[in-house]
Write an enzyme that holds these catalytic residues in place. Structure first.
Site, PDB file in Angstrom:
ATOM      1  N   ASN A   1     -35.051 -96.892   2.865  1.00  0.00           N
ATOM      2  CA  ASN A   1     -34.108 -96.462   1.834  1.00  0.00           C
ATOM      3  C   ASN A   1     -34.011 -94.942   1.688  1.00  0.00           C
ATOM      4  O   ASN A   1     -33.710 -94.423   0.617  1.00  0.00           O
ATOM      5  CB  ASN A   1     -34.452 -97.137   0.500  1.00  0.00           C
TER       6      ASN A   1
ATOM      7  N   GLU B   1     -48.223 -86.088  -6.942  1.00  0.00           N
ATOM      8  CA  GLU B   1     -47.613 -86.152  -5.600  1.00  0.00           C
ATOM      9  C   GLU B   1     -47.349 -84.749  -5.047  1.00  0.00           C
ATOM     10  O   GLU B   1     -47.435 -84.531  -3.834  1.00  0.00           O
ATOM     11  CB  GLU B   1     -46.325 -86.975  -5.662  1.00  0.00           C
TER      12      GLU B   1
ATOM     13  N   LYS C   1     -37.374 -89.587   4.072  1.00  0.00           N
ATOM     14  CA  LYS C   1     -38.178 -90.582   4.787  1.00  0.00           C
ATOM     15  C   LYS C   1     -37.826 -90.626   6.288  1.00  0.00           C
ATOM     16  O   LYS C   1     -36.797 -90.100   6.718  1.00  0.00           O
ATOM     17  CB  LYS C   1     -37.978 -91.944   4.119  1.00  0.00           C
TER      18      LYS C   1
ATOM     19  N   HIS D   1     -37.707 -90.749  -1.082  1.00  0.00           N
ATOM     20  CA  HIS D   1     -38.654 -91.056  -2.159  1.00  0.00           C
ATOM     21  C   HIS D   1     -38.445 -90.057  -3.295  1.00  0.00           C
ATOM     22  O   HIS D   1     -38.130 -88.901  -3.051  1.00  0.00           O
ATOM     23  CB  HIS D   1     -40.102 -90.922  -1.662  1.00  0.00           C
TER      24      HIS D   1
HETATM   25  P1  ATP Z   1     -40.145 -94.589  -3.860  1.00  0.00           P
HETATM   26  O1  ATP Z   1     -41.495 -94.754  -4.529  1.00  0.00           O
HETATM   27  O2  ATP Z   1     -40.259 -94.524  -2.347  1.00  0.00           O
HETATM   28  O3  ATP Z   1     -39.361 -93.460  -4.426  1.00  0.00           O
HETATM   29  P2  ATP Z   1     -39.055 -96.652  -5.511  1.00  0.00           P
HETATM   30  O4  ATP Z   1     -39.828 -96.000  -6.601  1.00  0.00           O
HETATM   31  O5  ATP Z   1     -37.584 -96.840  -5.698  1.00  0.00           O
HETATM   32  O6  ATP Z   1     -39.270 -95.888  -4.131  1.00  0.00           O
HETATM   33  P3  ATP Z   1     -41.198 -98.559  -5.234  1.00  0.00           P
HETATM   34  O7  ATP Z   1     -41.226 -99.849  -5.978  1.00  0.00           O
HETATM   35  O8  ATP Z   1     -42.090 -97.454  -5.683  1.00  0.00           O
HETATM   36  O9  ATP Z   1     -39.664 -98.076  -5.166  1.00  0.00           O
HETATM   37  O10 ATP Z   1     -41.497 -98.891  -3.711  1.00  0.00           O
HETATM   38  C1  ATP Z   1     -41.928 -97.892  -2.805  1.00  0.00           C
HETATM   39  C2  ATP Z   1     -41.244 -98.095  -1.488  1.00  0.00           C
HETATM   40  O11 ATP Z   1     -41.705 -99.321  -0.903  1.00  0.00           O
HETATM   41  C3  ATP Z   1     -39.724 -98.274  -1.562  1.00  0.00           C
HETATM   42  O12 ATP Z   1     -39.011 -97.062  -1.641  1.00  0.00           O
HETATM   43  C4  ATP Z   1     -39.441 -99.009  -0.273  1.00  0.00           C
HETATM   44  O13 ATP Z   1     -39.464 -98.120   0.857  1.00  0.00           O
HETATM   45  C5  ATP Z   1     -40.635 -99.945  -0.194  1.00  0.00           C
HETATM   46  N1  ATP Z   1     -40.359-101.242  -0.843  1.00  0.00           N
HETATM   47  C6  ATP Z   1     -40.248-101.479  -2.169  1.00  0.00           C
HETATM   48  N2  ATP Z   1     -39.990-102.768  -2.431  1.00  0.00           N
HETATM   49  C7  ATP Z   1     -39.947-103.384  -1.219  1.00  0.00           C
HETATM   50  C8  ATP Z   1     -39.709-104.731  -0.777  1.00  0.00           C
HETATM   51  N3  ATP Z   1     -39.502-105.716  -1.650  1.00  0.00           N
HETATM   52  N4  ATP Z   1     -39.724-104.971   0.542  1.00  0.00           N
HETATM   53  C9  ATP Z   1     -39.967-103.989   1.458  1.00  0.00           C
HETATM   54  N5  ATP Z   1     -40.192-102.692   1.112  1.00  0.00           N
HETATM   55  C10 ATP Z   1     -40.170-102.387  -0.199  1.00  0.00           C
HETATM   56 MG    MG Z   2     -41.882 -95.506  -6.416  1.00  0.00          MG
END
Ligand code: ATP
Ligand code: MG
Length: 139
Positions: free
Chosen positions: A112, A126, A9, A115
């Site tokens: 974070n 994807e 990211k 992804h």
């Molecule tokens: P990713 O899909 O990026 O691998 P993930 O599957 O762990 O991450 P998701 O729930 O799919 O988490 O959320 C997608 C992305 O949105 C997260 O990686 C983060 O960057 C952002 N995100 C998720 N939850 C929050 C939140 N509560 N506040 C702000 N940003 C968030």
């Molecule tokens: Mg996700």
């Protein structure tokens, strides 16, 4: 063998952590099948994270994912989807297990570091988003 899709990211790219994260993934037994550096447009980021479009953090997430280039990579390993999720750690770096990529390089629940696809079905969708079939043929 299973495939999955990762994105290094914008925060990782800006901090100069992309090489360390790719090395970490190789150390974990992932083979890099295809690699692409891309600065996502707003439309591309919105489309990629469309599943989250009703979530309150969606607009911020799109802004974050478009603020700098990313590296997308198609990865292969046994149990690739689940293993990548383990190696990444929890979405919130504060809750991520020690030694995981998000614990090492993530700075907030949004920023974070990485992804990873959450299912083999989404990994295929994807991977199609970033790569063409020709990129993934065996050499
Ligand atoms: P990713 O899909 O990026 O691998 P993930 O599957 O762990 O991450 P998701 O729930 O799919 O988490 O959320 C997608 C992305 O949105 C997260 O990686 C983060 O960057 C952002 N995100 C998720 N939850 C929050 C939140 N509560 N506040 C702000 N940003 C968030
Ligand atoms: Mg996700």
């Amino acid at each position: 063998m299973e495939q999955t899709l990762t994105i290094i990211k914008p925060d990782s790219m800006a901090a100069g952590n992309a090489g360390k994260i790719l090395a970490h993934l190789e150390q974990e037994g992932f083979q890099i099948l295809a690699l692409r550096r891309i600065h996502l447009s707003e439309a591309q980021a919105r489309s990629f994270y469309e599943v989250h479009k009703e979530r309150p953090f969606y607009d911020d997430l799109v802004a974050y994912m478009t603020e700098a280039p990313v590296i997308a990579a198609a990865l292969e390993r046994e149990d690739a989807v689940a293993h990548l999720r383990r190696v990444m750690g929890a979405t919130n770096p504060e809750e991520a297990a020690a030694g995981t990529i998000r614990a090492l390089y993530g700075t907030s629940i949004e920023r974070n570091a990485i992804h990873g696809s959450d299912s083999p079905e989404n990994a295929a969708i994807e991977t199609d988003f970033f790569f063409s079939r020709a990129d993934l043929l065996p050499s």
